[in-house]
Design a protein around this motif. Structure first.
Motif, PDB file in Angstrom:
ATOM      1  N   TYR A  59       0.840  -1.199   0.000  1.00  0.00           N
ATOM      2  CA  TYR A  59       0.000   0.000   0.000  1.00  0.00           C
ATOM      3  C   TYR A  59       0.875   1.250   0.000  1.00  0.00           C
ATOM      4  O   TYR A  59       0.623   2.204  -0.737  1.00  0.00           O
ATOM      5  CB  TYR A  59      -0.886  -0.055   1.253  1.00  0.00           C
ATOM      6  CG  TYR A  59      -1.818   1.108   1.486  1.00  0.00           C
ATOM      7  CD1 TYR A  59      -3.160   1.033   1.095  1.00  0.00           C
ATOM      8  CD2 TYR A  59      -1.401   2.249   2.160  1.00  0.00           C
ATOM      9  CE1 TYR A  59      -4.036   2.083   1.349  1.00  0.00           C
ATOM     10  CE2 TYR A  59      -2.267   3.296   2.417  1.00  0.00           C
ATOM     11  CZ  TYR A  59      -3.585   3.210   2.013  1.00  0.00           C
ATOM     12  OH  TYR A  59      -4.450   4.253   2.272  1.00  0.00           O
ATOM     13  N   ASP A  85      -8.692   6.985   1.620  1.00  0.00           N
ATOM     14  CA  ASP A  85      -9.619   6.197   0.805  1.00  0.00           C
ATOM     15  C   ASP A  85     -10.008   6.941  -0.463  1.00  0.00           C
ATOM     16  O   ASP A  85     -10.131   6.340  -1.539  1.00  0.00           O
ATOM     17  CB  ASP A  85     -10.875   5.856   1.613  1.00  0.00           C
ATOM     18  CG  ASP A  85     -10.634   4.742   2.615  1.00  0.00           C
ATOM     19  OD1 ASP A  85      -9.608   4.055   2.500  1.00  0.00           O
ATOM     20  OD2 ASP A  85     -11.470   4.569   3.520  1.00  0.00           O
ATOM     21  N   SER A 100      -9.153   5.616  -4.240  1.00  0.00           N
ATOM     22  CA  SER A 100     -10.180   5.323  -5.247  1.00  0.00           C
ATOM     23  C   SER A 100     -10.030   6.171  -6.500  1.00  0.00           C
ATOM     24  O   SER A 100     -10.277   5.698  -7.610  1.00  0.00           O
ATOM     25  CB  SER A 100     -11.577   5.515  -4.641  1.00  0.00           C
ATOM     26  OG  SER A 100     -11.775   6.858  -4.243  1.00  0.00           O
ATOM     27  N   GLU A 114      -6.445   3.326  -7.571  1.00  0.00           N
ATOM     28  CA  GLU A 114      -7.135   2.130  -8.066  1.00  0.00           C
ATOM     29  C   GLU A 114      -7.185   2.043  -9.596  1.00  0.00           C
ATOM     30  O   GLU A 114      -6.997   0.954 -10.146  1.00  0.00           O
ATOM     31  CB  GLU A 114      -8.537   2.045  -7.474  1.00  0.00           C
ATOM     32  CG  GLU A 114      -8.544   1.643  -6.006  1.00  0.00           C
ATOM     33  CD  GLU A 114      -9.940   1.457  -5.450  1.00  0.00           C
ATOM     34  OE1 GLU A 114     -10.918   1.853  -6.136  1.00  0.00           O
ATOM     35  OE2 GLU A 114     -10.060   0.918  -4.331  1.00  0.00           O
ATOM     36  N   TYR A 151      -1.936  -2.512   4.590  1.00  0.00           N
ATOM     37  CA  TYR A 151      -2.658  -1.245   4.712  1.00  0.00           C
ATOM     38  C   TYR A 151      -2.345  -0.593   6.064  1.00  0.00           C
ATOM     39  O   TYR A 151      -1.825  -1.253   6.975  1.00  0.00           O
ATOM     40  CB  TYR A 151      -4.158  -1.495   4.577  1.00  0.00           C
ATOM     41  CG  TYR A 151      -4.617  -1.744   3.156  1.00  0.00           C
ATOM     42  CD1 TYR A 151      -5.474  -0.856   2.509  1.00  0.00           C
ATOM     43  CD2 TYR A 151      -4.169  -2.857   2.442  1.00  0.00           C
ATOM     44  CE1 TYR A 151      -5.888  -1.082   1.201  1.00  0.00           C
ATOM     45  CE2 TYR A 151      -4.577  -3.086   1.136  1.00  0.00           C
ATOM     46  CZ  TYR A 151      -5.428  -2.197   0.522  1.00  0.00           C
ATOM     47  OH  TYR A 151      -5.831  -2.411  -0.771  1.00  0.00           O
ATOM     48  N   GLU A 182      -5.635  -6.548  -0.771  1.00  0.00           N
ATOM     49  CA  GLU A 182      -6.717  -6.502  -1.744  1.00  0.00           C
ATOM     50  C   GLU A 182      -6.134  -6.866  -3.103  1.00  0.00           C
ATOM     51  O   GLU A 182      -4.963  -6.589  -3.378  1.00  0.00           O
ATOM     52  CB  GLU A 182      -7.397  -5.134  -1.780  1.00  0.00           C
ATOM     53  CG  GLU A 182      -8.142  -4.824  -0.493  1.00  0.00           C
ATOM     54  CD  GLU A 182      -9.017  -3.588  -0.575  1.00  0.00           C
ATOM     55  OE1 GLU A 182      -9.118  -2.980  -1.665  1.00  0.00           O
ATOM     56  OE2 GLU A 182      -9.596  -3.213   0.467  1.00  0.00           O
ATOM     57  N   TYR A 191      -6.531  -6.471  -7.233  1.00  0.00           N
ATOM     58  CA  TYR A 191      -7.105  -5.642  -8.295  1.00  0.00           C
ATOM     59  C   TYR A 191      -6.771  -6.227  -9.662  1.00  0.00           C
ATOM     60  O   TYR A 191      -5.661  -6.727  -9.890  1.00  0.00           O
ATOM     61  CB  TYR A 191      -6.549  -4.215  -8.225  1.00  0.00           C
ATOM     62  CG  TYR A 191      -7.034  -3.427  -7.037  1.00  0.00           C
ATOM     63  CD1 TYR A 191      -8.167  -2.620  -7.119  1.00  0.00           C
ATOM     64  CD2 TYR A 191      -6.358  -3.483  -5.819  1.00  0.00           C
ATOM     65  CE1 TYR A 191      -8.613  -1.898  -6.030  1.00  0.00           C
ATOM     66  CE2 TYR A 191      -6.797  -2.765  -4.722  1.00  0.00           C
ATOM     67  CZ  TYR A 191      -7.922  -1.974  -4.841  1.00  0.00           C
ATOM     68  OH  TYR A 191      -8.364  -1.264  -3.749  1.00  0.00           O
ATOM     69  N   GLU A 207     -11.476  -3.900  -7.897  1.00  0.00           N
ATOM     70  CA  GLU A 207     -11.176  -4.695  -6.707  1.00  0.00           C
ATOM     71  C   GLU A 207     -11.920  -6.024  -6.792  1.00  0.00           C
ATOM     72  O   GLU A 207     -13.131  -6.062  -6.989  1.00  0.00           O
ATOM     73  CB  GLU A 207     -11.596  -3.960  -5.438  1.00  0.00           C
ATOM     74  CG  GLU A 207     -11.281  -4.734  -4.172  1.00  0.00           C
ATOM     75  CD  GLU A 207     -12.084  -4.294  -2.966  1.00  0.00           C
ATOM     76  OE1 GLU A 207     -12.237  -5.104  -2.043  1.00  0.00           O
ATOM     77  OE2 GLU A 207     -12.582  -3.147  -2.972  1.00  0.00           O
ATOM     78  N   ASN A 232     -10.546  -9.320  -0.970  1.00  0.00           N
ATOM     79  CA  ASN A 232     -10.060  -8.651   0.233  1.00  0.00           C
ATOM     80  C   ASN A 232      -9.703  -9.736   1.244  1.00  0.00           C
ATOM     81  O   ASN A 232     -10.570 -10.514   1.651  1.00  0.00           O
ATOM     82  CB  ASN A 232     -11.168  -7.744   0.781  1.00  0.00           C
ATOM     83  CG  ASN A 232     -10.696  -6.852   1.915  1.00  0.00           C
ATOM     84  OD1 ASN A 232      -9.535  -6.870   2.284  1.00  0.00           O
ATOM     85  ND2 ASN A 232     -11.610  -6.077   2.463  1.00  0.00           N
TER      86      ASN A 232
END
Length: 320
Positions: free
Chosen positions: A144, A186, A190, A194, A208, A232, A234, A239, A242
């Motif tokens: 992360y 977050d 996103s 992502e 994370y 997670e 991807y 996504e 998890n």
């Protein structure tokens, strides 16, 4: 519009996917289980909204509040504590307020737990399943922290709250109320990160911030920053899964449930009934395990090269 939203070939593709999944776990001697969709408690996560209902449950008490599960996690962990060994489940899950190109309030979850596995072993197994389904290139892995540094130029563990807020305004075009540190992270994840993940094949993002541990154990980086032992997966910015190195400490789990509910109150959301059965199971002794939830509808979208979840559902919420 009584007709199904998806084509017949997608109904067949779903059946083929489920057969692949069941064969994958049968060959690994992982037991398929079934747990209730309805329970007296639900996930306290402030970012999840449960679907509630009232049932009389056939007794003299009268209607009482219940929830449709957001995932089968809690009862599956009770099975682990009871000595089930490795288990998996394909089931419906429900989350209120989630509807769009990638979301439907009712969706299909594949969840499995591996006693004795660590996070690396579980990522290996998730990769093997996904490669078998999609026939794609092997997965890559990125922390992360590295994802943030490489894509945004900031270190999410050391950056100041003020700098995070500035970045959200400048690069994510945010102009709403003041956000918490995790809310800013977050948002940036996103909007900025992502879309760049999994472009060349499956990509795991792991470790994370500890504040986002949910039901995972907490560790620390080499330079002392607390991290959540979770990942997670991807693919093409979507996504898919998890996973956690699961928390097994009942007291710590109870503390997190209460903190979640306090945060829910601050956000103007209702408190969620805490799952006492889960806490009792953890106290009785759940084995050290790694577990993962994987969205089968999204995996089917990728396998079928479709971009809308409605195209793989017979009856999405609009037609149900």
């Amino acid at each position: 519009m009584w007709q199904p939203a998806c084509k017949l070939e997608q109904l067949k593709a779903r059946a083929e996917l489920y057969a692949l999944v069941r064969d994958f776990f049968a060959r690994r001697q992982v037991l398929e289980v079934e747990t209730p969709l309805i329970s007296r408690a639900s996930a306290t996560d402030p970012m999840l909204d449960s679907v509630s209902l009232n049932l009389s449950a056939g007794d003299a008490v009268g209607p009482r509040p219940f929830y449709l599960n957001t995932s089968p996690e809690f009862p599956m962990k009770r099975l682990l504590a009871a000595g089930s060994g490795p288990i998996y489940q394909i089931c419906k899950s429900f989350r209120d307020g989630e509807n769009g190109r990638r979301h439907n309030p009712e969706f299909t979850m594949l969840e499995w737990y591996r006693p004795g596995f660590d996070l690396e072993q579980l990522m290996d197994e998730v990769e093997q399943l996904v490669l078998g389904v999609l026939q794609c290139s092997p997965a890559t892995r990125r922390s992360y922290r590295n994802a943030f540094v490489e894509i945004t130029g900031i270190d999410p563990f050391s950056v100041s709250d003020a700098a995070l807020s500035d970045l959200a305004r400048e690069r994510a075009a945010y102009n709403g109320p003041v956000l918490s540190r995790d809310e800013n992270l977050d948002l940036l994840l996103s909007v900025l990160i992502e879309p760049e993940l999994g472009k060349q094949g499956p990509e795991f993002v792991y470790h994370y911030p500890a504040s986002q541990a949910a039901l995972a154990k907490v560790g620390e980086t080499a330079d002392g920053y607390a991290i959540a032992e979770r990942f997670e997966l991807y693919i093409e910015g979507l996504e898919i899964a998890n996973g956690y190195f699961e928390l097994t400490d009942a007291r710590e789990q109870h503390k997190r449930f209460k903190e979640d509910n306090q945060q829910r109150v601050k956000l103007g959301k209702p408190e969620i009934t805490i799952d006492r059965f889960l806490l009792d199971a953890l106290a009785a002794g759940m084995p050290s395990s790694a577990g993962v939830a994987l969205g089968l509808d999204r995996l089917l979208m990728l396998r079928s090269k479709l971009s809308r979840i409605q195209d793989v559902l017979a009856f999405p919420i609009e037609r149900s």
